[in-house]
Design an enzyme around this catalytic site. Structure first.
Site, PDB file in Angstrom:
ATOM      1  N   LYS A  74       0.852  -1.199   0.000  1.00  0.00           N
ATOM      2  CA  LYS A  74       0.000   0.000   0.000  1.00  0.00           C
ATOM      3  C   LYS A  74       0.885   1.245   0.000  1.00  0.00           C
ATOM      4  O   LYS A  74       1.898   1.287   0.708  1.00  0.00           O
ATOM      5  CB  LYS A  74      -0.896  -0.030   1.236  1.00  0.00           C
ATOM      6  CG  LYS A  74      -1.922   1.093   1.302  1.00  0.00           C
ATOM      7  CD  LYS A  74      -2.845   0.928   2.510  1.00  0.00           C
ATOM      8  CE  LYS A  74      -3.910   2.002   2.581  1.00  0.00           C
ATOM      9  NZ  LYS A  74      -4.799   1.854   3.749  1.00  0.00           N
ATOM     10  N   SER A 120      -9.790   1.743   2.836  1.00  0.00           N
ATOM     11  CA  SER A 120      -8.933   2.504   1.942  1.00  0.00           C
ATOM     12  C   SER A 120      -7.870   1.658   1.242  1.00  0.00           C
ATOM     13  O   SER A 120      -7.285   2.112   0.260  1.00  0.00           O
ATOM     14  CB  SER A 120      -8.236   3.622   2.732  1.00  0.00           C
ATOM     15  OG  SER A 120      -7.351   3.065   3.694  1.00  0.00           O
ATOM     16  N   SER A 161      -9.827  -0.578   7.095  1.00  0.00           N
ATOM     17  CA  SER A 161      -9.264  -0.468   5.751  1.00  0.00           C
ATOM     18  C   SER A 161      -8.521  -1.679   5.207  1.00  0.00           C
ATOM     19  O   SER A 161      -8.190  -1.714   4.029  1.00  0.00           O
ATOM     20  CB  SER A 161      -8.336   0.741   5.669  1.00  0.00           C
ATOM     21  OG  SER A 161      -9.113   1.882   5.469  1.00  0.00           O
TER      22      SER A 161
HETATM   23  N1  GLN Z   1     -13.085   4.154   6.176  1.00  0.00           N
HETATM   24  C1  GLN Z   1     -12.544   4.629   7.428  1.00  0.00           C
HETATM   25  C2  GLN Z   1     -12.159   6.078   7.270  1.00  0.00           C
HETATM   26  O1  GLN Z   1     -12.438   6.612   6.263  1.00  0.00           O
HETATM   27  C3  GLN Z   1     -11.384   3.802   7.842  1.00  0.00           C
HETATM   28  C4  GLN Z   1     -10.179   4.049   7.032  1.00  0.00           C
HETATM   29  C5  GLN Z   1      -8.997   3.229   7.438  1.00  0.00           C
HETATM   30  O2  GLN Z   1      -9.126   2.185   8.092  1.00  0.00           O
HETATM   31  N2  GLN Z   1      -7.830   3.689   7.057  1.00  0.00           N
HETATM   32  O3  GLN Z   1     -11.601   6.704   8.107  1.00  0.00           O
END
Ligand code: GLN
Length: 485
Positions: free
Chosen positions: A78, A153, A177
């Site tokens: 990532k 994400s 995420s």
């Molecule tokens: N979807 C969540 C957010 O937007 C979690 C994102 C994540 O785990 N990095 O903050």
């Protein structure tokens, strides 16, 4: 043979026996990437030259009889985990030209285990999002249906594994995420206990919630990667000094006597019927194999999203203060005076969602509102953690859906942040509590989209998660299905 379809442990056997060469394998993955990534768009940066050098090096060592755990295995990362000398964008214009001068600790460990890095994977900007639509570099598409999102994400990390563009990947998980995109792409994703894996070299979003974890084709590969990336790191004071077990010893097809809790708050009226059915079938399977199923309650579950959307933006607003056009990455050309340069850099460099989070977080931390929002959220966080402590006192693990729905259409929730935030409703409280959780494939919707089962465990007990997940995998075939791409 299509080598790119194989798991890490299958490839390792072939490499060790010298049935295939590491270079041939790496080239096979690049061919695959060339063929499918114009549709899927998992990658932001491809590091072909570096990868081929690493593969050649691995090849020599294999011939010399070295037996490092990942010798010659092609992985992708990532794009917020630093690899020395490789652009690290975080999916943002702000870091679109940032080249880190060092390796993250997890990268150092993977490198020392012989891994080959194919490139850096797409993500929501600064890991803020649930669909990989907020990336400055364009959306990633779900390999199961190119009109749908891959989750987020870490959407690039999950889509790349599902589309066989790498043998495994790393993602990061602040509120879901790793698990939510793994569920939506039909692969395995583990968020370790907070403190299990070093965050050194992971670009910070919300430091008290962030964890790095593996995304793989099966549970065995997850155990293999966890063995490598886990452990105390002097460079991360929040990494825990707790012995790392050999996670591959937990790959046992046995859940007899395991106490499994089903939190009632996660099964509510109006939930997606296909998700509900798949997860209930999974619960039946565990029962059939001798697990003891118990009803449990996590009474503060309703407050998880609100609590997270005070704490995570508060930490993010502080962490992202460093992007000012001076220290890293992008700087505006508009440099009339210093303050103007700061402002314009941040205005141009950040996307809408990141700005929304910075505004929310700055507000929650500002004097006069700190007690009402931030301090209150911290108190509720403690209550949420206590709920998990109580439930996990009487159970070994908890079972829930990973995401409330299968993957949704690209654009469907983009303009509705609240709807988007709700797609993490089942994953977010796990980060607030700091416990580990894994998502494994447990079914498909009528439209053929994957559904994920979430298994939640006690602090530092990834072993039981792996054992339960492995048992489920051994007795089902969801993980063997591939998207037609
Ligand atoms: N979807 C969540 C957010 O937007 C979690 C994102 C994540 O785990 N990095 O903050």
């Amino acid at each position: 043979m299509e080598l790119y379809k194989l798991t890490i442990h299958e490839l390792k056997e072939k490499l060790k026996k010298q049935e295939i060469s590491a270079k041939e394998l790496t080239l096979d993955f690049f061919k695959r990437i060339e063929r499918v990534d114009k549709d899927v768009h998992s990658f932001i940066t491809i590091t072909k030259n570096d990868a081929l050098k690493q593969a050649e090096e691995a090849e020599k060592r294999i011939i010399n009889g070295d037996n490092l755990p990942l010798l010659g295995i092609p992985l992708a990362i990532k794009d917020l985990i630093c690899i020395k000398g490789v652009r690290n964008t975080c999916g943002s214009k702000m870091l679109s030209n940032y080249i880190p001068p060092y390796d993250a600790t997890v990268i150092k460990k993977l490198r020392e285990s012989g891994a080959v890095f194919l490139g850096k994977l797409n993500m929501d900007e600064f890991a803020m999002g649930s669909s990989t639509e907020t990336s400055h570099f364009g959306v990633t598409r779900n390999p199961w249906d190119l009109k749908t999102i891959p989750g987020g994400s870490s959407g690039g990390s999950a889509a790349a594994v599902a589309a066989d563009e790498c043998a495994g990947s790393l993602g990061s998980d602040t509120g879901g995420s790793i698990r939510q995109p793994a569920a939506m792409c039909g692969v395995v994703g583990l968020k370790p206990t907070y403190g299990r894996v070093s965050r050194f070299g992971l670009v910070a979003f919300a430091s008290s919630l962030d964890q790095i974890g593996p995304i793989t084709k099966d549970v065995t590969d997850t155990a293999i990667l966890m063995n490598i990336i886990s452990g105390r790191d002097p460079l991360d004071s929040t990494s825990a000094d707790i012995p790392v077990p050999d996670f591959t010893r937990s790959l046992r097809n046995d859940v007899k006597g395991l106490k499994i809790g089903i939190p009632k708050e996660y099964f509510v009226e109006g939930m997606d019927v296909e998700v509900e059915k798949s997860v209930k079938d999974a619960i039946e399977l565990f029962k059939r194999f001798g697990a003891e199923i118990k009803d449990v309650s996590l009474p503060h579950a309703d407050y998880a999203i609100s609590t997270y959307y005070v704490i995570a933006p508060a930490e993010a607003s502080s962490n992202l203060a460093r992007y000012d056009g001076v220290k890293y990455g992008y700087r505006t050309n508009n440099r009339e005076n210093l303050l103007g340069m700061y402002k314009k850099t941040r205005q141009d460099g950040f996307g809408t969602e990141v700005k929304r989070r910075i505004m929310l977080g700055t507000y929650a931390l500002s004097s006069g509102y700190y007690d009402a929002y931030y301090l209150k959220a911290q108190k509720v966080r403690t209550l949420i953690k206590k709920d998990f402590d109580e439930a996990l006192k009487i159970c070994d693990i908890l079972l829930t859906p990973t995401a409330p729905t299968p993957a949704f259409k690209i654009g469907e929730k983009f303009d509705n942040p609240i709807q988007m935030y709700l797609s993490d409703i089942f994953t977010i409280s796990i980060n607030l509590a700091g416990v580990p959780a894994i998502s494994i494939p447990c079914g498909f919707s009528n439209k053929g989209l994957p559904i994920g089962l979430q298994i939640i465990g006690k602090h530092f007990d990834e072993e039981t998660l792996i054992r339960a997940a492995y048992t489920f995998e051994q007795n089902t075939d969801y993980h063997t299905k591939n998207p037609e791409i």
